[in-house]
Design a protein around this motif. Structure first.
Motif, PDB file in Angstrom:
ATOM      1  N   LEU A   8       0.871  -1.276   0.023  1.00 19.02           N
ATOM      2  CA  LEU A   8       0.046  -0.091   0.046  1.00 19.02           C
ATOM      3  C   LEU A   8       0.627   1.271   0.107  1.00 19.02           C
ATOM      4  CD1 LEU A   8      -2.898  -0.590   2.620  1.00 19.02           C
ATOM      5  CD2 LEU A   8      -3.084  -0.575  -0.105  1.00 19.02           C
ATOM      6  N   ARG A  40      -9.414   0.270   2.066  1.00 14.49           N
ATOM      7  CA  ARG A  40      -9.368  -0.262   0.709  1.00 14.49           C
ATOM      8  C   ARG A  40     -10.508  -1.113   0.388  1.00 14.49           C
ATOM      9  NH1 ARG A  40      -5.579   1.896  -3.093  1.00 14.49           N
ATOM     10  NH2 ARG A  40      -3.952   3.002  -2.258  1.00 14.49           N
ATOM     11  N   GLN A 307      -8.272  -6.200  -4.199  1.00 13.27           N
ATOM     12  CA  GLN A 307      -9.821  -5.647  -3.931  1.00 13.27           C
ATOM     13  C   GLN A 307     -10.743  -6.495  -4.945  1.00 13.27           C
ATOM     14  OE1 GLN A 307      -8.951  -1.764  -5.431  1.00 13.27           O
ATOM     15  NE2 GLN A 307      -9.079  -0.772  -3.474  1.00 13.27           N
TER      16      GLN A 307
END
Ligand code: CP3
Length: 321
Positions: A8, A40, A307
């Motif tokens: 990240l 996120r 994600q």
């Protein structure tokens, strides 16, 4: 998602050039970094931002963490006398920052907070090798050549680990994970004589806590039954063994965490999708599957792939609640 922050940009910004052990000692920053992955993507749990060497540093063992390498100790344990450098951990006095971060997170999170510790073998390896090791040769040599010293070392480590785990639950952690990533260096027989008794003691000494415990290893396909016998409500497996095969060996009464190969996430999405579905199909909708990677998130992993992976797993397991 262990060492999750590495992928990240907002984590790398916050850390800057500091050794992460400094950051861990600042509760506000540990809280913020713990929350970053959750901002996120809708993960089902958070893992405390800390490291397996934190309780050792807290009793005065001078580890530092080198980015890209891991924990390093300039004066490694080389003789019986070195064991006197260990003492039982007193969490409130030795690592108040850990408990402060856990308390703040427990108040803020809407998902479970996983507290954790390194297992005795893996911590012994960092102490004896002085850093990461490919073959764990000095550690295994100590175990084979000098069992009394090995026993003293492993016993002293349990006295550090148990209070560390108990204190995290006392401060509000709602699950625990015991990480033994390097124990796969051992064959079953030395695991049984040199490691299992200490793992059993460790799990016995936290058995009264009202939380479930994940017992994680890497390269442990031949140790799975022994790890199960040592303790834990779930066994964490890496990607080297097909998940259904691991479950056959472990039996239906234990939960399994795993086991997508972290390197798959460096491939295009259609590959990630195919491999993630394969893991889910091997789990077959059985209760007690904790979807996870087989090991930590690699630094170059695209956030978008993670994600999409979280969404895929949720979409395909919705009926499980
Ligand atoms: O994911 C998280 O941020 C949760 C907190 C966490 C960290 N380390 C933070 C960390 C957890 C659960 C760990 C566990 C850990 N640490 C293990 C056991 C689990 C496993 O993955 O095998 C081990 C063996 C360690 C020791 C360690 N510390 C290693 C191997 C590394 C990686 C070195 C590297 O850069 O390749 C670390 C450093 C570390 N611990 C980082 C983080 C976020 C990366 C530090 C950085 O570069 O900023």
């Amino acid at each position: 998602m262990r060492q999750a922050g590495r992928y990240l940009p907002e984590y790398r910004d916050l850390r800057g050039d500091r050794d992460i052990l400094e950051t861990i000692r600042i509760p506000d920053e540990a809280v913020e970094i713990t929350l970053q992955p959750l901002r996120r993507m809708p993960l089902d749990a958070a893992i405390l931002f800390s490291d397996i060497v934190v309780p050792l540093v807290a009793i005065g063992i001078a580890f530092r963490i080198e980015a890209g390498l891991g924990p390093v100790l300039d004066e490694p344990f080389r003789s019986r006398a070195d064991i006197a450098r260990l003492r039982a951990l007193e969490p409130e006095a030795d690592e108040p920052y850990t408990l402060e971060a856990v308390r703040a997170l427990a108040g803020e999170l809407h998902v479970p907070l996983v507290g954790f510790a390194g297992a005795p073998f893996t911590l012994a390896s960092y102490l004896v090798e002085g850093g990461p090791s490919r073959d764990h040769a000095r550690t295994k040599a100590l175990m084979f050549a000098d069992p009394p010293t090995w026993d003293a070392l492993m016993g002293a480590l349990v006295d550090v680990i148990v209070p560390h785990l108990r204190a995290q639950v006392g401060a509000g952690a709602s699950a625990l994970q015991v990480f033994d990533p390097w124990v796969g260096a051992l064959a079953p027989a030395p695991y049984r004589s040199g490691v299992l008794p200490y793992m059993r003691r460790l799990f016995d000494e936290i058995a009264d806590l009202p939380v479930q415990v994940i017992h994680f290893g890497v390269g442990t396909s031949e140790l799975l039954e022994l790890m199960r016998d040592a303790g834990g409500d779930a066994i964490g497996i890496d990607h080297r063994i097909p998940l259904d095969r691991a479950w056959e060996r472990l039996g239906p009464s234990i939960a399994i965490q795993g086991n997508l190969d972290p390197a798959v996430l460096l491939a295009p999405w259609d590959v990630v999708e195919r491999e993630a579905i394969d893991v889910l199909e091997r789990a077959g909708g059985r209760p007690g599957h904790v979807f996870n990677l087989g090991h930590g998130v690699l630094p170059d992993t695209p956030v978008e792939s993670l994600q999409r992976l979280v969404d895929l797993v949720h979409a395909r397991t919705e009926h499980d609640g």
